[in-house]
Design an enzyme around this catalytic site. Sequence first.
Site, PDB file in Angstrom:
ATOM      1  N   LYS A 153       0.832  -1.211   0.000  1.00 43.21           N
ATOM      2  CA  LYS A 153       0.000   0.000   0.000  1.00 43.21           C
ATOM      3  C   LYS A 153       0.866   1.260   0.000  1.00 43.21           C
ATOM      4  CE  LYS A 153      -4.044  -2.220   2.084  1.00 43.21           C
ATOM      5  NZ  LYS A 153      -3.547  -3.566   2.474  1.00 43.21           N
TER       6      LYS A 153
HETATM    7  O1  6AU Z   1      -9.308 -12.178   4.892  1.00 45.02           O
HETATM    8  P1  6AU Z   1      -8.656 -11.379   5.979  1.00 45.02           P
HETATM    9  O2  6AU Z   1      -9.563 -10.357   6.584  1.00 45.02           O
HETATM   10  O3  6AU Z   1      -7.986 -12.217   7.010  1.00 45.02           O
HETATM   11  O4  6AU Z   1      -7.430 -10.586   5.289  1.00 45.02           O
HETATM   12  C1  6AU Z   1      -7.641  -9.584   4.364  1.00 45.02           C
HETATM   13  C2  6AU Z   1      -6.356  -9.184   3.682  1.00 45.02           C
HETATM   14  C3  6AU Z   1      -5.336  -8.500   4.569  1.00 45.02           C
HETATM   15  C4  6AU Z   1      -5.489  -7.025   4.258  1.00 45.02           C
HETATM   16  O5  6AU Z   1      -4.274  -6.317   4.333  1.00 45.02           O
HETATM   17  C5  6AU Z   1      -6.011  -7.029   2.823  1.00 45.02           C
HETATM   18  O6  6AU Z   1      -6.666  -8.270   2.627  1.00 45.02           O
HETATM   19  N1  6AU Z   1      -6.941  -5.934   2.478  1.00 45.02           N
HETATM   20  C6  6AU Z   1      -6.692  -5.108   1.372  1.00 45.02           C
HETATM   21  C7  6AU Z   1      -5.740  -5.491   0.353  1.00 45.02           C
HETATM   22  C8  6AU Z   1      -5.136  -4.522  -0.483  1.00 45.02           C
HETATM   23  O7  6AU Z   1      -5.529  -6.581   0.035  1.00 45.02           O
HETATM   24  C9  6AU Z   1      -7.485  -3.988   1.130  1.00 45.02           C
HETATM   25  C10 6AU Z   1      -8.636  -3.775   1.908  1.00 45.02           C
HETATM   26  O8  6AU Z   1      -9.400  -2.860   1.674  1.00 45.02           O
HETATM   27  N2  6AU Z   1      -8.913  -4.656   2.914  1.00 45.02           N
HETATM   28  C11 6AU Z   1      -8.104  -5.723   3.208  1.00 45.02           C
HETATM   29  O9  6AU Z   1      -8.445  -6.506   4.097  1.00 45.02           O
HETATM   30  O10 6AU Z   1      -4.049  -8.944   4.187  1.00 45.02           O
END
Ligand code: 6AU
Length: 264
Positions: free
Chosen positions: A93
Amino acid sequence: MEPASVWKERWESATLPMARQYMELATQKQSLVCLAADRPTMKELNDLLDAVHPSIVALKTHVDMVDDWTPKGWGAFCKKANDLGLLIFEDRKFADIGKISEKQMLGLYDIASWSDLVTAHLISGPDIVDGLQAAWEGKGRIGGVLLLAQMSSRGNLLVPSYTTTVAEHGSKHPGVFGFIGNGSQPTGISELRALVGNSKLIWTPGINLATGDGAKGQRYGDPYEAVLSGSDCIIVGSGIHGKDDPAAAAAKYAETSWKGLLER
Ligand code: 6AU
């Protein structure tokens, strides 16, 4: 199955060879899953990758979250992912001005040397994409930027007018691979798709078979609905690595995402 017949206009309109590489591998593996490998040690990361690789197409990392990170251990981990044909996506990011973002791709972690994709906010203006691309060029490598057009977290400040501007700038830029959309909200994904057109991919985090609110403001939507709404890749973290049987969980996400694509 041929990728062109499954991905249709997305395959026809793709502007970057890497986008077709992704669609080809996704078709071979019948999966639209990017693993968010959010584990804190190299052993856990390696065990996770060993367990789930048959069901995933890309590996998303947060290199600065690994407690026992070493260049050697990380190099071996990336080589394993490369040998499996996976795209490596460092979710850094980036948000600084172009020339600093370029330098942040180098430094201790040397992200430009092993990443195929990185995330960036467009908050500092369009030159950030050129800065990131310059870092890959300096290494003789090709990479793609995923711009954050939406986020999955509650109360985020990426308001609709900002999303529109990001989509407008990013759709025209050859260094942009695609966009991050909010996987927890199918209507938002459809709206983003309408803004973006078919030439770029939309990847969505905030995906879990158990939909609703997650920890610390995270929100989750259903993988099948996300793909039907226009997502080209579901980014799944705890839905896979937080389960007792990550391999079985990954296979489930692969199956439902592939079903969504076939029915789209
Ligand atoms: O499925 P989770 O919630 O365990 O993990 C979600 C993953 C994490 C966050 O850094 C990423 O997705 N993420 C991102 C991105 C860019 O991938 C953007 C966002 O808006 N929300 C988010 O959760 O690694």
